[in-house]
Design a protein around this motif. Structure first.
Motif, PDB file in Angstrom:
ATOM      1  N   ASN A  84      -0.363   4.187   0.757  1.00 37.74           N
ATOM      2  CA  ASN A  84      -0.952   5.164   1.679  1.00 37.74           C
ATOM      3  C   ASN A  84      -0.460   4.929   3.105  1.00 37.74           C
ATOM      4  O   ASN A  84       0.107   3.885   3.416  1.00 37.74           O
ATOM      5  CB  ASN A  84      -2.478   5.075   1.647  1.00 37.74           C
ATOM      6  CG  ASN A  84      -3.007   5.427   0.274  1.00 37.74           C
ATOM      7  OD1 ASN A  84      -2.426   6.244  -0.427  1.00 37.74           O
ATOM      8  ND2 ASN A  84      -4.092   4.796  -0.123  1.00 37.74           N
ATOM      9  N   CYS A 111      -2.515   5.367   6.159  1.00 40.87           N
ATOM     10  CA  CYS A 111      -3.611   5.519   7.125  1.00 40.87           C
ATOM     11  C   CYS A 111      -3.108   5.038   8.504  1.00 40.87           C
ATOM     12  O   CYS A 111      -2.619   3.910   8.623  1.00 40.87           O
ATOM     13  CB  CYS A 111      -4.822   4.705   6.689  1.00 40.87           C
ATOM     14  SG  CYS A 111      -5.382   5.119   5.015  1.00 40.87           S
ATOM     15  N   TYR A 168      -1.506  -2.218   7.273  1.00 40.21           N
ATOM     16  CA  TYR A 168      -0.929  -2.308   5.933  1.00 40.21           C
ATOM     17  C   TYR A 168      -0.356  -0.971   5.457  1.00 40.21           C
ATOM     18  O   TYR A 168       0.071  -0.844   4.314  1.00 40.21           O
ATOM     19  CB  TYR A 168      -1.973  -2.799   4.927  1.00 40.21           C
ATOM     20  CG  TYR A 168      -2.399  -4.226   5.115  1.00 40.21           C
ATOM     21  CD1 TYR A 168      -1.645  -5.105   5.896  1.00 40.21           C
ATOM     22  CD2 TYR A 168      -3.546  -4.715   4.511  1.00 40.21           C
ATOM     23  CE1 TYR A 168      -2.035  -6.419   6.073  1.00 40.21           C
ATOM     24  CE2 TYR A 168      -3.942  -6.033   4.685  1.00 40.21           C
ATOM     25  CZ  TYR A 168      -3.188  -6.877   5.470  1.00 40.21           C
ATOM     26  OH  TYR A 168      -3.569  -8.178   5.632  1.00 40.21           O
ATOM     27  N   SER A 169      -0.375   0.014   6.322  1.00 41.78           N
ATOM     28  CA  SER A 169       0.176   1.328   5.975  1.00 41.78           C
ATOM     29  C   SER A 169       1.573   1.190   5.377  1.00 41.78           C
ATOM     30  O   SER A 169       2.357   0.330   5.795  1.00 41.78           O
ATOM     31  CB  SER A 169       0.236   2.188   7.240  1.00 41.78           C
ATOM     32  OG  SER A 169       1.171   3.232   7.063  1.00 41.78           O
ATOM     33  N   CYS A 210       0.840  -1.196   0.000  1.00 41.87           N
ATOM     34  CA  CYS A 210       0.000   0.000   0.000  1.00 41.87           C
ATOM     35  C   CYS A 210       0.872   1.242   0.000  1.00 41.87           C
ATOM     36  O   CYS A 210       1.875   1.311   0.706  1.00 41.87           O
ATOM     37  CB  CYS A 210      -0.929   0.019   1.218  1.00 41.87           C
ATOM     38  SG  CYS A 210      -2.156   1.335   1.069  1.00 41.87           S
ATOM     39  N   TYR A 226      -4.430   4.085  11.225  1.00 41.27           N
ATOM     40  CA  TYR A 226      -5.084   2.996  11.949  1.00 41.27           C
ATOM     41  C   TYR A 226      -4.807   1.639  11.327  1.00 41.27           C
ATOM     42  O   TYR A 226      -5.250   0.620  11.842  1.00 41.27           O
ATOM     43  CB  TYR A 226      -6.604   3.239  11.992  1.00 41.27           C
ATOM     44  CG  TYR A 226      -7.187   3.458  10.614  1.00 41.27           C
ATOM     45  CD1 TYR A 226      -7.363   4.742  10.127  1.00 41.27           C
ATOM     46  CD2 TYR A 226      -7.513   2.387   9.802  1.00 41.27           C
ATOM     47  CE1 TYR A 226      -7.860   4.957   8.850  1.00 41.27           C
ATOM     48  CE2 TYR A 226      -8.010   2.585   8.536  1.00 41.27           C
ATOM     49  CZ  TYR A 226      -8.181   3.877   8.072  1.00 41.27           C
ATOM     50  OH  TYR A 226      -8.666   4.082   6.811  1.00 41.27           O
ATOM     51  N   CYS A 227      -4.082   1.607  10.204  1.00 39.40           N
ATOM     52  CA  CYS A 227      -4.033   0.370   9.411  1.00 39.40           C
ATOM     53  C   CYS A 227      -2.657  -0.283   9.464  1.00 39.40           C
ATOM     54  O   CYS A 227      -1.633   0.366   9.257  1.00 39.40           O
ATOM     55  CB  CYS A 227      -4.416   0.683   7.974  1.00 39.40           C
ATOM     56  SG  CYS A 227      -4.381  -0.780   6.911  1.00 39.40           S
ATOM     57  N   GLY A 233      -4.222  -3.631  -0.682  1.00 42.06           N
ATOM     58  CA  GLY A 233      -3.858  -2.279  -0.305  1.00 42.06           C
ATOM     59  C   GLY A 233      -3.938  -1.435  -1.569  1.00 42.06           C
ATOM     60  O   GLY A 233      -4.246  -1.966  -2.646  1.00 42.06           O
ATOM     61  N   GLU A 234      -3.680  -0.140  -1.459  1.00 40.85           N
ATOM     62  CA  GLU A 234      -3.762   0.706  -2.644  1.00 40.85           C
ATOM     63  C   GLU A 234      -2.354   0.984  -3.160  1.00 40.85           C
ATOM     64  O   GLU A 234      -1.633   1.777  -2.575  1.00 40.85           O
ATOM     65  CB  GLU A 234      -4.477   2.017  -2.283  1.00 40.85           C
ATOM     66  CG  GLU A 234      -4.844   2.816  -3.506  1.00 40.85           C
ATOM     67  CD  GLU A 234      -5.642   4.047  -3.135  1.00 40.85           C
ATOM     68  OE1 GLU A 234      -6.712   3.918  -2.533  1.00 40.85           O
ATOM     69  OE2 GLU A 234      -5.167   5.148  -3.442  1.00 40.85           O
TER      70      GLU A 234
HETATM   71  S1  SF4 Z   1      -4.712  -0.746   3.059  1.00 43.75           S
HETATM   72 FE1  SF4 Z   1      -6.334   0.780   2.955  1.00 43.75          FE
HETATM   73  S2  SF4 Z   1      -6.657   1.472   5.066  1.00 43.75           S
HETATM   74 FE2  SF4 Z   1      -4.643   0.436   4.967  1.00 43.75          FE
HETATM   75  S3  SF4 Z   1      -3.123   2.059   4.614  1.00 43.75           S
HETATM   76 FE3  SF4 Z   1      -3.748   1.232   2.626  1.00 43.75          FE
HETATM   77  S4  SF4 Z   1      -5.443   2.561   1.931  1.00 43.75           S
HETATM   78 FE4  SF4 Z   1      -5.168   2.897   4.152  1.00 43.75          FE
END
Ligand code: SF4
Length: 148
Positions: free
Chosen positions: A86, A88, A93-94, A84, A90-91, A129-130
């Motif tokens: 991103n 985030c 997978y950040s 991922c 709380y995640c 993830g993104e």
């Molecule tokens: S998997 Fe989704 S929630 Fe987790 S960091 Fe990536 S975009 Fe954010």
């Protein structure tokens, strides 16, 4: 237009200014709309909207029932890639979490799906993830999916 494009249009300063001047009339008008945009979301997130939380909850419930009825569907999530870009907070997978990353091949995905099917669950929510480089739309499009 991507979510990032929409988000990039709004600066922190714009958000603070918008939140400061929200009126009761704007909140009530927003609550009466059939479709909300990102500016409406800001209005409903303003501190002035706090007394309207119950109204928002009722509306959210009404719309949920309109869309889905009174149903509960069970599914199992299947992450096929945890890369991922991103961050985030709380995640797990950040991008910044420092975890081991994995991207399943089509063969791995098939094995996972078979293992899930053997449990009796027949609905799967496929997730990634993104990451434009590791799990682009072409990776997801290549999956042999069947709609319910
Ligand atoms: S998997 Fe989704 S929630 Fe987790 S960091 Fe990536 S975009 Fe954010």
């Amino acid at each position: 237009m991507s979510f990032l494009d929409v988000l990039s249009r709004i600066s922190d300063e714009d958000i603070a200014k918008t939140l400061d001047v929200v009126t009761d009339d704007e909140i009530l008008s927003t609550l009466s709309k059939a479709v909300l945009d990102i500016d409406d979301a800001l209005i409903l997130l303003s501190p002035q909207a706090l007394p309207y939380l119950e109204d928002m909850a009722q509306l959210a419930h009404e719309r949920t029932v309109q869309q889905f009825g009174y149903t509960i569907q069970l599914f199992t999530p299947m992450y096929i890639s945890n890369y991922c870009d991103n961050g985030c907070v709380y995640c797990g997978y950040s991008h910044y979490s420092g975890i081991a990353r994995e991207k399943l091949s089509l063969k791995d995905i098939e094995l996972e799906a078979k293992a899930i099917a053997e449990t009796g669950l027949d609905q799967v929510l496929v997730l990634t993830g993104e990451s434009k480089s590791c799990s682009p739309p072409s990776y997801i499009k290549a999956l042999p999916m069947k709609n319910p």
